[in-house]
Design a protein around this motif. Structure first.
Motif, PDB file in Angstrom:
ATOM      1  N   LEU A  11       0.898  -1.313   0.188  1.00 44.70           N
ATOM      2  CA  LEU A  11      -0.158  -0.003   0.156  1.00 44.70           C
ATOM      3  C   LEU A  11       0.995   1.200   0.074  1.00 44.70           C
ATOM      4  CD1 LEU A  11      -2.992   1.301   0.222  1.00 44.70           C
ATOM      5  CD2 LEU A  11      -2.632   1.049   2.673  1.00 44.70           C
ATOM      6  N   LEU A  12       0.753   2.045  -0.989  1.00 48.93           N
ATOM      7  CA  LEU A  12       1.567   3.180  -1.320  1.00 48.93           C
ATOM      8  C   LEU A  12       0.756   4.480  -1.559  1.00 48.93           C
ATOM      9  CD1 LEU A  12       4.624   2.316  -1.555  1.00 48.93           C
ATOM     10  CD2 LEU A  12       3.227   0.576  -2.615  1.00 48.93           C
ATOM     11  N   GLN A  13       1.480   5.544  -1.240  1.00 45.08           N
ATOM     12  CA  GLN A  13       0.976   6.916  -1.556  1.00 45.08           C
ATOM     13  C   GLN A  13       1.307   7.274  -2.901  1.00 45.08           C
ATOM     14  OE1 GLN A  13       1.670   9.523   1.783  1.00 45.08           O
ATOM     15  NE2 GLN A  13      -0.134   8.862   2.820  1.00 45.08           N
ATOM     16  N   ALA A  14       0.509   8.272  -3.432  1.00 47.78           N
ATOM     17  CA  ALA A  14       0.814   8.907  -4.914  1.00 47.78           C
ATOM     18  C   ALA A  14       2.091   9.382  -4.656  1.00 47.78           C
ATOM     19  CB  ALA A  14      -0.212   9.757  -5.415  1.00 47.78           C
ATOM     20  N   PRO A  88      -2.587   6.944  -8.457  1.00 50.26           N
ATOM     21  CA  PRO A  88      -3.646   5.922  -8.105  1.00 50.26           C
ATOM     22  C   PRO A  88      -4.134   4.834  -9.189  1.00 50.26           C
ATOM     23  CG  PRO A  88      -4.083   8.190  -7.310  1.00 50.26           C
ATOM     24  CD  PRO A  88      -2.842   8.245  -8.017  1.00 50.26           C
ATOM     25  N   GLU A  89      -3.843   5.593 -10.404  1.00 51.06           N
ATOM     26  CA  GLU A  89      -4.467   4.492 -11.536  1.00 51.06           C
ATOM     27  C   GLU A  89      -3.339   3.229 -11.798  1.00 51.06           C
ATOM     28  OE1 GLU A  89      -4.154   7.976 -11.614  1.00 51.06           O
ATOM     29  OE2 GLU A  89      -3.231   8.470 -13.472  1.00 51.06           O
ATOM     30  N   SER A 120      -1.350  -1.153  -4.296  1.00 51.06           N
ATOM     31  CA  SER A 120      -2.435  -0.171  -4.078  1.00 51.06           C
ATOM     32  C   SER A 120      -1.852   1.331  -3.730  1.00 51.06           C
ATOM     33  CB  SER A 120      -3.544  -0.522  -2.815  1.00 51.06           C
ATOM     34  OG  SER A 120      -4.033  -1.728  -3.268  1.00 51.06           O
ATOM     35  N   VAL A 121      -2.269   2.213  -4.505  1.00 49.66           N
ATOM     36  CA  VAL A 121      -1.804   3.580  -4.503  1.00 49.66           C
ATOM     37  C   VAL A 121      -2.993   4.492  -3.979  1.00 49.66           C
ATOM     38  CG1 VAL A 121      -0.659   5.107  -5.633  1.00 49.66           C
ATOM     39  CG2 VAL A 121      -0.103   2.864  -6.220  1.00 49.66           C
ATOM     40  N   SER A 122      -2.841   5.242  -2.911  1.00 46.99           N
ATOM     41  CA  SER A 122      -3.683   6.281  -2.579  1.00 46.99           C
ATOM     42  C   SER A 122      -3.238   7.532  -2.780  1.00 46.99           C
ATOM     43  CB  SER A 122      -4.025   6.048  -1.198  1.00 46.99           C
ATOM     44  OG  SER A 122      -2.774   6.154  -0.398  1.00 46.99           O
TER      45      SER A 122
END
Length: 123
Positions: A11-14, A88-89, A120-122
């Motif tokens: 799980l990552l961030q943009a 995110p895409e 997963s990128v938020s």
């Protein structure tokens, strides 16, 4: 027969970076062109990047050009996907796949698949 095992999802961030690994066993990975695919819910599995048997040629789908890099270490029977500037895409299950011969874009042309790893990128 080739067995493929992916690792490195999360799980990552943009804007973050992540490296996926695909470990091959059973036969020498240098016998195979390798590809990284991804699939998100409701979408078809698409090729993200591919690399020839000895690493001299690569392919990238347009949305990841300049951000992702595929490489391989045949001595370790491992293929990598370095993902930078994640968006995110880019959220999807990422699969590695192997095929004899030259690299290909159609998933139906690949003979062996790993089980996938979730990225997963938020925003």
């Amino acid at each position: 027969q080739v067995q493929l095992v992916e690792s490195g999802g999360g799980l990552l961030q943009a804007g973050d970076s992540l490296r996926l690994s695909c470990a091959a066993s059973g036969r020498t990975s240098s016998d195979y062109a390798m590809g990284w695919f991804r699939q998100s819910p409701g979408k078809e599995r698409e090729l993200v990047a591919a690399i020839t048997r000895m690493g001299g040629g690569t392919y990238y789908t347009d949305p990841v050009k300049g951000r992702f890099g595929i490489s391989r270490d045949n001595a370790k029977n491992t293929v990598y996907l370095q993902m930078n500037s994640l968006k995110p895409e880019d959220t999807a299950v990422y699969y590695c796949a192997a095929r004899r011969g030259y690299l290909a874009r159609n998933p139906k042309d690949y003979d062996y698949w790993g089980q996938g790893t979730q990225v997963s990128v938020s925003s």
